[in-house]
Scaffold this motif. Sequence first.
Motif, PDB file in Angstrom:
ATOM      1  N   LYS A 161      20.803  19.748 -27.680  1.00 56.14           N
ATOM      2  CA  LYS A 161      19.960  20.679 -28.842  1.00 56.14           C
ATOM      3  C   LYS A 161      20.949  20.094 -30.262  1.00 56.14           C
ATOM      4  CE  LYS A 161      20.065  25.149 -30.822  1.00 56.14           C
ATOM      5  NZ  LYS A 161      20.566  26.285 -30.739  1.00 56.14           N
ATOM      6  N   GLY A 162      20.132  19.795 -31.111  1.00 55.48           N
ATOM      7  CA  GLY A 162      20.568  19.142 -32.231  1.00 55.48           C
ATOM      8  C   GLY A 162      20.069  20.078 -33.597  1.00 55.48           C
ATOM      9  N   GLU A 163      20.762  20.520 -34.687  1.00 54.22           N
ATOM     10  CA  GLU A 163      20.372  21.203 -35.567  1.00 54.22           C
ATOM     11  C   GLU A 163      20.629  20.411 -37.150  1.00 54.22           C
ATOM     12  OE1 GLU A 163      21.336  25.163 -37.993  1.00 54.22           O
ATOM     13  OE2 GLU A 163      21.901  25.215 -36.007  1.00 54.22           O
ATOM     14  N   LEU A 164      19.531  20.353 -37.700  1.00 50.08           N
ATOM     15  CA  LEU A 164      19.642  19.343 -39.099  1.00 50.08           C
ATOM     16  C   LEU A 164      20.444  20.112 -40.072  1.00 50.08           C
ATOM     17  CD1 LEU A 164      19.104  16.942 -40.753  1.00 50.08           C
ATOM     18  CD2 LEU A 164      17.056  18.129 -41.255  1.00 50.08           C
ATOM     19  N   LEU A 165      21.337  19.475 -40.633  1.00 55.63           N
ATOM     20  CA  LEU A 165      22.096  20.216 -41.707  1.00 55.63           C
ATOM     21  C   LEU A 165      21.505  19.499 -43.012  1.00 55.63           C
ATOM     22  CD1 LEU A 165      25.432  20.740 -40.444  1.00 55.63           C
ATOM     23  CD2 LEU A 165      23.857  22.417 -40.959  1.00 55.63           C
ATOM     24  N   GLN A 166      21.192  20.013 -44.096  1.00 60.85           N
ATOM     25  CA  GLN A 166      20.704  19.523 -45.484  1.00 60.85           C
ATOM     26  C   GLN A 166      21.909  19.219 -46.151  1.00 60.85           C
ATOM     27  OE1 GLN A 166      17.470  18.653 -45.992  1.00 60.85           O
ATOM     28  NE2 GLN A 166      16.885  19.539 -44.211  1.00 60.85           N
ATOM     29  N   THR A 167      22.090  17.842 -46.416  1.00 57.94           N
ATOM     30  CA  THR A 167      23.230  17.717 -47.344  1.00 57.94           C
ATOM     31  C   THR A 167      22.685  17.010 -48.643  1.00 57.94           C
ATOM     32  OG1 THR A 167      23.463  15.369 -46.375  1.00 57.94           O
ATOM     33  CG2 THR A 167      24.771  16.982 -45.409  1.00 57.94           C
TER      34      THR A 167
ATOM     35  N   LYS B   8      27.876  26.694 -43.225  1.00 58.04           N
ATOM     36  CA  LYS B   8      28.746  26.382 -42.131  1.00 58.04           C
ATOM     37  C   LYS B   8      28.236  25.226 -41.340  1.00 58.04           C
ATOM     38  CE  LYS B   8      28.997  28.253 -37.999  1.00 58.04           C
ATOM     39  NZ  LYS B   8      29.286  29.043 -36.964  1.00 58.04           N
ATOM     40  N   ILE B   9      29.387  24.342 -41.085  1.00 60.97           N
ATOM     41  CA  ILE B   9      28.790  22.982 -40.280  1.00 60.97           C
ATOM     42  C   ILE B   9      29.081  23.322 -38.819  1.00 60.97           C
ATOM     43  CG2 ILE B   9      29.317  20.759 -40.188  1.00 60.97           C
ATOM     44  CD1 ILE B   9      29.635  20.587 -42.895  1.00 60.97           C
ATOM     45  N   ILE B  10      30.399  23.439 -38.645  1.00 63.74           N
ATOM     46  CA  ILE B  10      30.971  23.651 -37.333  1.00 63.74           C
ATOM     47  C   ILE B  10      32.182  24.766 -37.319  1.00 63.74           C
ATOM     48  CG2 ILE B  10      32.342  21.586 -37.110  1.00 63.74           C
ATOM     49  CD1 ILE B  10      30.945  21.390 -34.365  1.00 63.74           C
ATOM     50  N   ARG B  11      32.315  25.184 -36.160  1.00 58.89           N
ATOM     51  CA  ARG B  11      33.608  26.165 -36.046  1.00 58.89           C
ATOM     52  C   ARG B  11      34.421  25.291 -34.955  1.00 58.89           C
ATOM     53  NH1 ARG B  11      32.042  31.587 -35.711  1.00 58.89           N
ATOM     54  NH2 ARG B  11      32.504  31.759 -37.933  1.00 58.89           N
ATOM     55  N   LEU B  12      35.548  25.235 -35.147  1.00 60.52           N
ATOM     56  CA  LEU B  12      36.599  24.432 -34.082  1.00 60.52           C
ATOM     57  C   LEU B  12      37.703  24.987 -33.938  1.00 60.52           C
ATOM     58  CD1 LEU B  12      35.944  20.916 -35.468  1.00 60.52           C
ATOM     59  CD2 LEU B  12      34.834  21.800 -33.496  1.00 60.52           C
ATOM     60  N   THR B  13      38.498  24.875 -32.880  1.00 59.64           N
ATOM     61  CA  THR B  13      39.606  25.753 -32.220  1.00 59.64           C
ATOM     62  C   THR B  13      40.706  24.844 -32.595  1.00 59.64           C
ATOM     63  OG1 THR B  13      39.151  25.945 -30.030  1.00 59.64           O
ATOM     64  CG2 THR B  13      38.538  27.701 -30.917  1.00 59.64           C
TER      65      THR B  13
END
Length: 169
Positions: free
Chosen positions: A83-89, A143-148
């Motif tokens: 699954k991919g989600e486009l982020l408008q930049t 928000k782009i991504i959340r990492l730990t």
Amino acid sequence: MKVVLERNLDFKQFQNLIILTFCCVMVLLVMLNSLQLGSYVYGKVALFLFIILFFALLLTRKGLYIKNNNLYTAIFLFGLVLKGELLQTAEDDGLSVREGKLSTSYNYSNRRRGLNNWEPNLNYSVACFTINMIDEKGDFKKKIIRLTKPEKVKIAIDFIIENLSLKYN
């Protein structure tokens, strides 16, 4: 170009899914060994398919990929995009990282006030880093991504800066 970063599930979700998968495997083994081969065939097949699905969910990872100069957040399974989600930049956008706490709480209901003293605290929290896209004024955009893991944040930022015209603030 893609970068696979870390597990898609948080610790509690991963733990609960392992327990559920183990229980389903045990039930399937009992069904295969104790019943005749032809009885409950649909139940055995359905249980086997659920086990395959649970294993696939355990192995999913989140990350980023770039296609046609567009940034996507994605969920990967063995390096394949599920699954991919486009982020408008835009060219005047930048990146920022916010540090916080990712907390999951499995609180009990408060209907029985007398039992609250004996209920365990099931709260689990972990430090998290959220990579955000900001506009030229420094205002939050998306928000782009959340990492730990901090080392994965550095990998993600380096990947975005190398492949797009965004700058890190």
